[in-house]
Each structure stands twice: as C-alpha cells, then as structure tokens.
Design a protein around this motif. Sequence first.
Motif, mmCIF file in Angstrom:
data_model
loop_
_atom_site.group_PDB
_atom_site.id
_atom_site.type_symbol
_atom_site.label_atom_id
_atom_site.label_comp_id
_atom_site.label_asym_id
_atom_site.label_seq_id
_atom_site.Cartn_x
_atom_site.Cartn_y
_atom_site.Cartn_z
ATOM 1 N N THR A 51 50.655 -144.550 -11.346
ATOM 2 C CA THR A 51 50.821 -143.895 -12.181
ATOM 3 C C THR A 51 52.149 -142.937 -10.906
ATOM 4 O OG1 THR A 51 50.605 -142.103 -12.870
ATOM 5 C CG2 THR A 51 48.594 -142.157 -10.696
ATOM 6 N N PRO A 52 53.297 -142.316 -11.392
ATOM 7 C CA PRO A 52 54.006 -141.378 -11.161
ATOM 8 C C PRO A 52 53.136 -140.122 -11.062
ATOM 9 C CG PRO A 52 54.519 -141.602 -13.274
ATOM 10 C CD PRO A 52 53.384 -142.018 -12.800
ATOM 11 N N ASN A 53 52.285 -140.138 -10.902
ATOM 12 C CA ASN A 53 51.833 -138.412 -11.372
ATOM 13 C C ASN A 53 49.547 -138.415 -11.442
ATOM 14 O OD1 ASN A 53 50.737 -135.994 -11.852
ATOM 15 N ND2 ASN A 53 51.404 -135.940 -13.991
ATOM 16 N N LYS A 54 50.305 -139.099 -9.280
ATOM 17 C CA LYS A 54 48.967 -139.553 -9.037
ATOM 18 C C LYS A 54 47.982 -138.498 -8.943
ATOM 19 C CE LYS A 54 49.952 -142.916 -6.374
ATOM 20 N NZ LYS A 54 51.449 -143.387 -7.094
ATOM 21 N N ARG A 55 48.717 -136.897 -8.899
ATOM 22 C CA ARG A 55 47.143 -136.189 -8.533
ATOM 23 C C ARG A 55 46.724 -135.472 -10.294
ATOM 24 N NH1 ARG A 55 50.289 -130.113 -6.448
ATOM 25 N NH2 ARG A 55 51.536 -131.452 -4.345
ATOM 26 N N GLU A 56 47.959 -135.543 -10.872
ATOM 27 C CA GLU A 56 47.059 -135.029 -12.564
ATOM 28 C C GLU A 56 45.879 -136.365 -12.264
ATOM 29 O OE1 GLU A 56 46.266 -133.401 -15.247
ATOM 30 O OE2 GLU A 56 47.871 -133.065 -14.423
ATOM 31 N N LEU A 57 45.699 -137.619 -11.867
ATOM 32 C CA LEU A 57 44.985 -138.328 -12.232
ATOM 33 C C LEU A 57 43.675 -137.872 -10.406
ATOM 34 C CD1 LEU A 57 43.807 -140.987 -13.191
ATOM 35 C CD2 LEU A 57 45.247 -142.786 -11.730
ATOM 36 N N VAL A 58 44.434 -137.617 -9.811
ATOM 37 C CA VAL A 58 42.767 -137.195 -8.702
ATOM 38 C C VAL A 58 42.408 -135.964 -9.384
ATOM 39 C CG1 VAL A 58 42.695 -136.395 -6.876
ATOM 40 C CG2 VAL A 58 43.954 -138.016 -7.095
ATOM 41 N N LYS A 59 43.210 -135.418 -10.288
ATOM 42 C CA LYS A 59 42.895 -134.392 -11.457
ATOM 43 C C LYS A 59 41.443 -133.956 -11.785
ATOM 44 C CE LYS A 59 43.988 -129.489 -13.256
ATOM 45 N NZ LYS A 59 44.768 -129.175 -13.694
ATOM 46 N N THR A 60 42.103 -136.034 -12.876
ATOM 47 C CA THR A 60 40.897 -135.946 -13.575
ATOM 48 C C THR A 60 40.067 -136.480 -12.630
ATOM 49 O OG1 THR A 60 43.333 -136.026 -15.078
ATOM 50 C CG2 THR A 60 41.012 -137.195 -16.130
ATOM 51 N N PHE A 61 40.832 -137.244 -12.643
ATOM 52 C CA PHE A 61 39.079 -138.371 -11.822
ATOM 53 C C PHE A 61 37.610 -137.177 -10.936
ATOM 54 C CE2 PHE A 61 36.933 -140.195 -8.462
ATOM 55 C CZ PHE A 61 36.457 -141.238 -8.473
ATOM 56 N N ALA A 62 38.791 -136.081 -10.595
ATOM 57 C CA ALA A 62 37.893 -135.402 -9.677
ATOM 58 C C ALA A 62 36.556 -134.245 -11.174
ATOM 59 C CB ALA A 62 38.217 -134.479 -8.908
ATOM 60 N N THR A 63 36.696 -134.337 -12.080
ATOM 61 C CA THR A 63 36.566 -133.582 -13.336
ATOM 62 C C THR A 63 35.492 -134.291 -14.391
ATOM 63 O OG1 THR A 63 38.921 -132.183 -14.045
ATOM 64 C CG2 THR A 63 37.235 -132.372 -15.895
ATOM 65 N N VAL A 64 36.240 -135.313 -13.817
ATOM 66 C CA VAL A 64 35.199 -136.150 -14.980
ATOM 67 C C VAL A 64 33.922 -136.417 -13.339
ATOM 68 C CG1 VAL A 64 34.676 -138.866 -14.854
ATOM 69 C CG2 VAL A 64 36.713 -137.854 -16.279
ATOM 70 N N MET A 65 33.822 -136.870 -12.206
ATOM 71 C CA MET A 65 33.814 -136.597 -11.690
ATOM 72 C C MET A 65 31.936 -135.458 -11.846
ATOM 73 S SD MET A 65 32.881 -140.008 -10.146
ATOM 74 C CE MET A 65 33.422 -140.442 -11.735
ATOM 75 N N ALA A 66 33.067 -134.535 -11.367
ATOM 76 C CA ALA A 66 31.816 -132.728 -11.623
ATOM 77 C C ALA A 66 30.821 -133.198 -12.442
ATOM 78 C CB ALA A 66 32.983 -131.856 -11.235
ATOM 79 N N ILE A 67 31.503 -133.417 -13.210
ATOM 80 C CA ILE A 67 30.297 -133.620 -14.723
ATOM 81 C C ILE A 67 29.518 -134.620 -15.002
ATOM 82 C CG2 ILE A 67 30.552 -133.735 -17.222
ATOM 83 C CD1 ILE A 67 33.736 -132.775 -17.874
ATOM 84 N N THR A 68 30.096 -135.939 -14.027
ATOM 85 C CA THR A 68 29.089 -136.674 -13.908
ATOM 86 C C THR A 68 27.529 -136.387 -13.331
ATOM 87 O OG1 THR A 68 30.477 -138.415 -14.692
ATOM 88 C CG2 THR A 68 28.685 -139.280 -13.693
ATOM 89 N N ILE A 69 27.889 -136.064 -12.064
ATOM 90 C CA ILE A 69 27.142 -135.392 -11.384
ATOM 91 C C ILE A 69 26.213 -134.699 -11.395
ATOM 92 C CG2 ILE A 69 26.946 -133.911 -8.549
ATOM 93 C CD1 ILE A 69 29.000 -135.402 -7.601
#
Length: 220
Positions: free
Chosen positions: A90-108
């Motif tokens: 992905t050329p937009n790694k920052r957005e992917l990391v942000k999405t991943f962090a959001t999903v992990m926060a919800i999961t936790i």
Amino acid sequence: MGLADYKDVVGTTASVCTMAQMFSGMLVCRDIYKQGTAEGKDPIPFVGGIGMGMLMLVYALLMKDTAMISVNVFGLTISIFYVIFFFLYTPNKRELVKTFATVMAITIGFLTYAWLEDPDKLEFRWGLLITVVLFLLIGAPLFNLKEIIRTKNTDILPFPMILMGTIVASQWLLYGIILENHFMIFQNVVGLALQIVQLSLFVIYPSNADKKLQESKKKE
C-alpha cells in the motif's frame, strides 16, 4: 430422507468451505502483486479479519470447541499475513496503520468487557456481540458504495472473498435450518443478503482492473 440425514455432510462441507474462504484473500493478494500496488483496495476485510478472528477465538474458547479453536487460530494467522502483505504494497501506510490501530482498540475494548462480564452470561452475550461485528465486517465493503456508483468501478471490492462468503453463508444457513437453530439462521440470512447485494454490484459495475493492467503493459 429428510434434511436432518445430511447434517454431518452439510456441516463438514460448510467447515471445509469456511477454510477455503480464508484462502480466498490470496486471490486478492495475487491481484495486488500483479498490479504492483494495493492502491484502491480496501484493507478493512483484512484488518477486520484479525479483529474478528480474535473475537471468534474467544467465543470458541468459551464453548470449549476444539474444532472452532483450530479454525479460528488458522484464520487469525492468515489474516495477519494478509495485513502484512497489504502493508508492503500500500502507498498509504499511515492510513493502514491508523485503521489497524482503530480495529485493535475496539477489539481490546471488547476483550476487556469479556474479562469483566459475568461468566454465566458471557457466552450468550458474546455471541450477540460477535454477530453484530460480523455483520459490520461483511457489510464493510458497502461503505464504499458511493464511490463505486460515482466511478462505476468495483475494483475496490474483494470479489473472491465476497463470492466465497456467499457460498459459505449459504451452507451455514442450510446447516442452521437442519439444526433448527434460529440464531444461526438469522446470522446467515442477513450475511447472505449482504453478500448478494455486493455481488450484484459486480454485475452492474464490472471491474476494470484487468483492462488497466493490459493497457499499462501495452504502454510499456
């Protein structure tokens, strides 16, 4: 012979197809590899797969179902692979990391609830919770509906995963009918409806990915 006589066959077939569905992401990865970029692809099915895998694993542990535990450990592992692959392309790694962090926060947050909830009530309530999350994950591609209609292009949708999801939902729906499990029937009726809506978009707005790839090769 009634449907009940095919219970084991349908259950086994549904389980096998569920495993195959997890591999359908490989086809999306193949397309990304061929194009050399994940630009225009939605990471939610992959990232959400990690969150859902963790939640489903907890449910399997609550039920003490060895088969479910094995399937969800496998699903969680392969989802992690998909996200790593997506990150590399992905050329937009920052957005992917942000999405991943959001999903992990919800999961936790959900896992914290599971830790605090009354054990006697947890299994049923956790089942309801993951049902809602599952619907959101299945329907996530529809969040891009406005963009799809605007561009008349379904490249952003993961066709292999949606197609396999439709097949799997159909089989689990049949299994639920055989078991007369209204909870399972409801889950898969809604899930199947969401998948069919997404598949219909491919009929209305065919993907342009292959055309673009051919054009780029001609230019080279």
